[in-house]
Design an enzyme around this catalytic site. Structure first.
Site, PDB file in Angstrom:
ATOM      1  N   MET A  86       0.819  -1.196   0.000  1.00  0.00           N
ATOM      2  CA  MET A  86       0.000   0.000   0.000  1.00  0.00           C
ATOM      3  C   MET A  86       0.851   1.243   0.000  1.00  0.00           C
ATOM      4  O   MET A  86       1.938   1.286   0.504  1.00  0.00           O
ATOM      5  CB  MET A  86      -0.863  -0.024   1.242  1.00  0.00           C
ATOM      6  CG  MET A  86      -1.340   1.327   1.596  1.00  0.00           C
ATOM      7  SD  MET A  86      -2.431   1.264   2.940  1.00  0.00           S
ATOM      8  CE  MET A  86      -3.283  -0.202   2.517  1.00  0.00           C
ATOM      9  N   THR A 105      -8.639  -2.407  -4.518  1.00  0.00           N
ATOM     10  CA  THR A 105      -7.367  -1.975  -5.110  1.00  0.00           C
ATOM     11  C   THR A 105      -6.334  -1.764  -4.016  1.00  0.00           C
ATOM     12  O   THR A 105      -6.678  -1.534  -2.853  1.00  0.00           O
ATOM     13  CB  THR A 105      -7.493  -0.608  -5.804  1.00  0.00           C
ATOM     14  OG1 THR A 105      -7.912   0.363  -4.820  1.00  0.00           O
ATOM     15  CG2 THR A 105      -8.478  -0.653  -6.947  1.00  0.00           C
ATOM     16  N   ASP A 106      -5.077  -1.792  -4.415  1.00  0.00           N
ATOM     17  CA  ASP A 106      -4.062  -1.202  -3.556  1.00  0.00           C
ATOM     18  C   ASP A 106      -4.291   0.317  -3.610  1.00  0.00           C
ATOM     19  O   ASP A 106      -5.010   0.820  -4.478  1.00  0.00           O
ATOM     20  CB  ASP A 106      -2.660  -1.588  -4.032  1.00  0.00           C
ATOM     21  CG  ASP A 106      -1.638  -1.490  -2.899  1.00  0.00           C
ATOM     22  OD1 ASP A 106      -1.877  -0.720  -1.939  1.00  0.00           O
ATOM     23  OD2 ASP A 106      -0.600  -2.157  -2.973  1.00  0.00           O
ATOM     24  N   TRP A 107      -3.645   1.040  -2.706  1.00  0.00           N
ATOM     25  CA  TRP A 107      -3.975   2.456  -2.538  1.00  0.00           C
ATOM     26  C   TRP A 107      -3.600   3.295  -3.770  1.00  0.00           C
ATOM     27  O   TRP A 107      -2.442   3.361  -4.159  1.00  0.00           O
ATOM     28  CB  TRP A 107      -3.324   2.980  -1.256  1.00  0.00           C
ATOM     29  CG  TRP A 107      -4.257   2.922  -0.079  1.00  0.00           C
ATOM     30  CD1 TRP A 107      -4.530   3.935   0.775  1.00  0.00           C
ATOM     31  CD2 TRP A 107      -5.065   1.820   0.366  1.00  0.00           C
ATOM     32  NE1 TRP A 107      -5.467   3.536   1.706  1.00  0.00           N
ATOM     33  CE2 TRP A 107      -5.811   2.248   1.478  1.00  0.00           C
ATOM     34  CE3 TRP A 107      -5.269   0.521  -0.088  1.00  0.00           C
ATOM     35  CZ2 TRP A 107      -6.720   1.429   2.154  1.00  0.00           C
ATOM     36  CZ3 TRP A 107      -6.176  -0.299   0.583  1.00  0.00           C
ATOM     37  CH2 TRP A 107      -6.877   0.159   1.686  1.00  0.00           C
TER      38      TRP A 107
END
Ligand SMILES: *[C@@H]1O[C@H](CO)[C@@H](O)[C@H](O)[C@H]1NC(C)=O
Ligand SMILES: *[C@@H]1O[C@H](CO)[C@@H](O)[C@H](O)[C@H]1NC(C)=O
Ligand SMILES: *[C@@H]1O[C@H](CO)[C@@H](O)[C@H](O)[C@H]1NC(C)=O
Ligand SMILES: *[C@@H]1O[C@H](CO)[C@@H](O)[C@H](O)[C@H]1NC(C)=O
Ligand SMILES: *[C@@H]1O[C@H](CO)[C@@H](O)[C@H](O)[C@H]1NC(C)=O
Ligand SMILES: *[C@@H]1O[C@H](CO)[C@@H](O)[C@H](O)[C@H]1NC(C)=O
Ligand SMILES: CC(=O)N[C@H]1CO[C@H](CO)[C@@H](O)[C@@H]1O
Length: 865
Positions: A1, A294-296
């Site tokens: 992240m 999602t990832d960030w």
């Protein structure tokens, strides 16, 4: 992240991109890319499968469908995205991700929080040993206990989603920056530890988030930004299934409630919108019932990602094609618009919302006693704005300083201790007595004198290295450092807090030098000593001239013990064979309990019982160039092609016939163990080459949610727009339940082996590792397979001298299968063929073999490695 807790979290390329964005954000820049190599393509896979058809999720889906049926489009949309990073940066949001809520129907805002080794950016928590340390214990029980303890802490802080465990990076690239967040460079070690963590965490009611799906094997160039596309990991289908997907399949089978996509692309298509990976592999083949986030800031499209199967956008803003700070979103109001204009079918939105709500019900978070967040990840102050995001907000208490530590330091210490891996111990030099004069060298022996949490997200390697840097780090509540512990226990300790060898008095007989060295890595959002996440600057060498420190100590003292705190393999050739270097201990990344866990081993209170979760090569060039860190002088998309296929770490070294310095699985004890009385039995009769047909896929209750649009006036379909029929009636052969066809986990062979402590003085714990050797390709349907592959392991209880224990090991159908790309199924190419199951204490110390054809076991056999 990505880091977004504080403005200082935006650095390097990221900040540069933000500044350049207004002038440079053009579609043209994003279109630049090298062609994906011939043959690699990400096939379309639509429509997105509904969740809700696997029986152990039925009850949760029943409740979720009822709740979502009462939601308006705006409410459904609201719960599929975060409320934005903007609030995080300037208005002190509570958690690193905060979803929208649907208060009218009683669905709360959910808190998503890093990270894999403990609750990040807060206090009164436990800083557990990292994933790599946990892998090095080879203890299934400790893997689970650590998960239980972390689950209790996340719950106690009011967190809904634990953003872990990480099983991708798998550890393909020895320099990879985040390998330490996972459990070792082997799919089975990752799978077992990941699944045990998920179970432990979710038993406490916290949703685990298995990440990063998939192939986030290097940090540099991982993110799409306005100037450049993220690298593309180009992976063939068999390698994907047999290596990188394996721990995800086990994690889905263990019931993970969420999966986080990776920043990078696979076969040229971004993981956050790769329909083949999300709709096809994850939701259809692996039968994943939870939600995909999602990832960030990894989301780069609205409609496309929704259709590709993404269910939640975090932290909610745009990034790849816009500025995250202005409150734009690819979803939220745009998703409403996309539903109203028909680009995203209503049933896709229904499924997205139902997956989110179902995961929440599945873990029992609807219970009245589930705590609300009682900490702020952005401030340590007690009081702050109560309504993050509002321009004018009343103030109130945002940090209750809830102490969630309980007695978790016990399991944290146990993991740190059982991970300690004794690589070398000439003439049984260790253990030493507490009366020996000790001369201790290296800044890594003592906690950072500027403060144990003085570098944001551990973005410095100063003092003891207890964890890597980035979003996978946590604050130490305290740090039991080795030097304090040594001073508490030993009679005569002289410490030189330096990495340059000082002038010392001539050594006397009996003097012992203990040299502490380290190697660090972390997330690409920060650069530490020129390492951009990956160890691109340091390579696999000890940091801070650690090699010279050991060499000089070895010149001055005739008895040297080296202690290594490291994220992964380091090259030890500059000193490993020096006669004065008697013993080497790898303590990995111990977290807060770095001191007593180590000194109890040094002084012989317990024997070391850790084993390497990766190989330590003689030279980095022993690995193929394809596993090096990829960079590009241009702004085109980096193509990282996995041409080594299945051959990473020991799989490569064995195939190439290259001896490592220390093999995967290696680890000595103060005693020695013998293996005897091995048995193998077939469970459930002779295997068929293909598994029994998958169970039929039941109809999902999500189909029952109304798909009518709210009001004609609010919605339109463009004329001639074809609405696609979105219901899947049959699934892929490899599928059938959570993780895949349930028959893949039928136990095919059960093995047992007796381990005996052969020593006369020390007690210790033995580890039995079981590796499968497939029949040669010529009698294995032409499938080339690695010489040996880890399939199971077991650790004994502490055995006193002369005592024995019988350890049980298992091989499932999947363990003796290969992924057949033609039939898209797991097959046993030669069911009656001779598989060798090699059992021993390391991948290069295998003296027991059991054969699947004769069901005979041989003790003292010549290992294939
Ligand atoms: C990538 O391309 C390879 C080669 O065509 C194919 O076998 C594999 O399934 C593709 N994987 C993904 C995730 O698209
Ligand atoms: C959307 O979520 C926010 C944040 O939780 C909440 O304040 C708002 O009321 C929600 N909107 C709807 C339509 O429920
Ligand atoms: C808990 O947090 C408070 C506030 O930061 C601090 O004063 C206290 O020492 C912490 N307690 C522990 C046990 O870490
Ligand atoms: C529907 O709305 C979305 C979001 O604004 C937009 O991206 C998409 O192009 C629209 N589709 C049509 C067919 O207008
Ligand atoms: C400590 O060790 C040093 C070096 O061997 C020795 O000279 C000294 O006498 C020892 N001190 C004590 C108190 O034992
Ligand atoms: C050998 O193993 C079998 C199976 O676990 C066990 O029943 C038996 O007691 C063992 N024999 C010895 C001598 O340990
Ligand atoms: C504001 C709030 O909900 N605080 C919670 C913090 O956690 C404790 C214990 O876990 C709860 O009792 C509080 O309600």
């Amino acid at each position: 992240m990505f880091n977004m807790e504080s403005p200082s979290g935006l650095r390097g390329l990221t900040l540069l991109s933000l500044l350049l964005l207004p002038s440079l954000a053009s579609a043209a820049a994003l279109d630049l890319r090298d062609p994906v190599p011939a043959g690699y393509a990400s096939p379309p896979y639509y429509p997105a499968p509904y969740g809700g058809w696997v029986s152990d999720w039925s009850s949760a889906y029943g409740k979720a469908v009822a709740l979502v049926s009462r939601m308006t489009v705006a409410e459904k949309v609201n719960i599929t995205a975060g409320t934005g990073m903007y609030m995080q940066l300037f208005f002190q949001g509570r958690c690193v991700g905060n979803s929208g809520s649907a208060p009218r129907v009683g669905f709360p805002q959910l808190c998503l929080q890093d990270g894999p080794l403990g609750v990040r950016t807060t206090d009164n928590i436990t800083a557990f040993p990292a994933g790599i340390t946990t892998g090095a214990t080879w203890s299934k029980d400790l893997m689970h206990q650590r998960g239980v303890a972390m689950g209790e802490e996340f719950r106690g802080k009011g967190v809904n989603f634990y953003l872990g465990p990480s099983v991708g990076a798998l550890g393909r690239q020895p320099r990879g920056g985040r390998n330490w967040e996972g459990f070792g460079s082997d799919p089975v070690l990752q799978a077992v530890a990941g699944a045990a963590t998920i179970k432990g965490v979710q038993e406490q009611g916290v949703i685990s988030t298995l990440k990063h799906y998939i192939a986030n094997e290097q940090e540099i160039y991982r993110m799409y930004n306005p100037l450049q596309q993220a690298y593309s990991a180009n992976i063939d289908d068999r390698t994907l299934h047999e290596l990188y997907l394996w721990p995800f399949a086990e994690g889905v089978r263990a019931g993970t409630g969420a999966v986080m996509t990776a920043y990078n692309a696979v076969n040229g298509s971004a993981c956050s919108q790769n329909a083949y990976l999300i709709n096809g592999v994850l939701k259809d083949e692996l039968g994943f019932q939870g939600l995909v986030m999602t990832d960030w800031l990894a989301q780069i499209s609205g409609v496309a990602s929704a259709l590709a199967g993404l269910d939640m956008s975090m932290p909610g803003d745009t990034f790849g094609n816009n500025i995250p700070l202005l409150g734009y979103s690819n979803w939220m109001y745009e998703l409403t618009r996309s539903v109203l204009n028909g680009s995203v079918p209503v049933d896709r939105l229904n499924d997205m919302a139902t997956r989110v709500v179902a995961a929440w019900y599945k873990m029992g978070q609807d219970a009245a006693d589930y705590p609300l967040p009682n900490f702020s990840s952005n401030t340590a102050d007690r009081v702050g704005p109560l309504y993050p995001g509002a321009l004018i907000s009343p103030s109130g208490v945002v940090n209750e300083y809830v102490n969630v530590q309980a007695n978790h330091k016990t399991v944290a210490k146990q993991v740190a201790q059982e991970a300690i891996t004794l690589l070398k111990n000439d003439n049984s030099f260790l253990p030493i007595t507490t009366s020996a004069p000790l001369f201790v060298f290296g800044t890594d022996a003592q906690a950072d004198s500027n403060g144990i949490n003085s570098c944001t997200d551990k973005t410095c390697n100063r003092g003891l290295l207890g964890m890597g840097w980035g979003s996978g780090s946590a604050n130490y509540p305290y740090l039991d450092d080795p030097i304090s512990s040594l001073k508490r226990k030993a009679a005569n300790v002289t410490y030189y807090n330096t990495d340059s060898f000082p002038t010392v008095a001539a050594a006397k007989t009996g003097d012992v030098a203990i040299v502490f060295i380290s190697s660090d890595s972390g997330e690409n959002s920060y650069t530490v000593e020129n390492n951009h996440g990956d160890r691109d600057a340091s390579g696999l060498s000890a940091w801070h001239n650690g090699d010279a420190l050991v060499q000089k100590a070895a010149a001055a003292y005739s008895n040297v013990v080296v202690v290594v705190h490291t994220v992964g393999p380091i090259i030890m050739e500059p000193w490993i064979n020096l006669p004065s270097v008697k013993s080497v201990l790898v303590a990995h990344l111990p977290g807060q309990e770095a001191g007593d866990s180590l000194t109890e081993v040094l002084f012989g209170q317990v024997s070391p019982s850790g084993h390497l979760p990766y190989s330590i090569p003689v030279s980095e060039s022993d690995y193929p160039a394809s596993v090096s860190i990829k960079t590009s002088p241009t702004l085109s998309q980096i193509q990282d092609t996995y041409s080594e296929g299945l051959y990473i770490d020991y799989r490569h070294l064995n195939k190439a016939g290259v001896k490592p310095r220390f093999a995967f699985g290696h680890g000595l004890s103060y005693t020695s163990f013998s293996f005897s009385n091995a048995t193998i039995s077939r469970t459930g009769g002779q295997l068929s080459s293909t598994p029994p047909a998958r169970p039929a896929k039941p109809v999902s209750p999500v189909a029952a949610i109304s798909t009518s649009l709210p009001a004609a006036a609010d919605a339109y379909y463009p004329t001639g727009f074809n609405k696609i029929w979105r219901y899947l009636s049959r699934g892929p052969r490899g599928g059938g339940a959570s993780g895949g066809n349930p028959a893949l986990w039928d136990v095919a062979y059960t093995l047992s082996v007796t381990v005996t402590n052969k020593g006369t003085t020390a007690s210790g714990k033995a580890v039995a590792q079981a590796y499968v050797q497939f029949p040669a390709a010529s009698s294995n349907g032409g499938f080339d397979t690695p010489v040996i592959q880890l399939r199971d392991f077991a650790k004994s209880a502490t055995l006193a001298p002369g005592k024995s224990a019988t350890l049980q090991l298992q091989l499932t159908r999947k363990d003796v299968s290969v992924w057949d790309t033609k039939t898209q199924n797991w097959i046993v190419p030669s069911p009656g063929g001779r598989y060798g199951v090699w059992i021993g204490q390391a991948s290069d110390d295998l003296s027991v073999v059991c054969y699947t054809d004769t069901l005979a076991c041989v003790i003292g056999a010549q290992s294939p490695v």
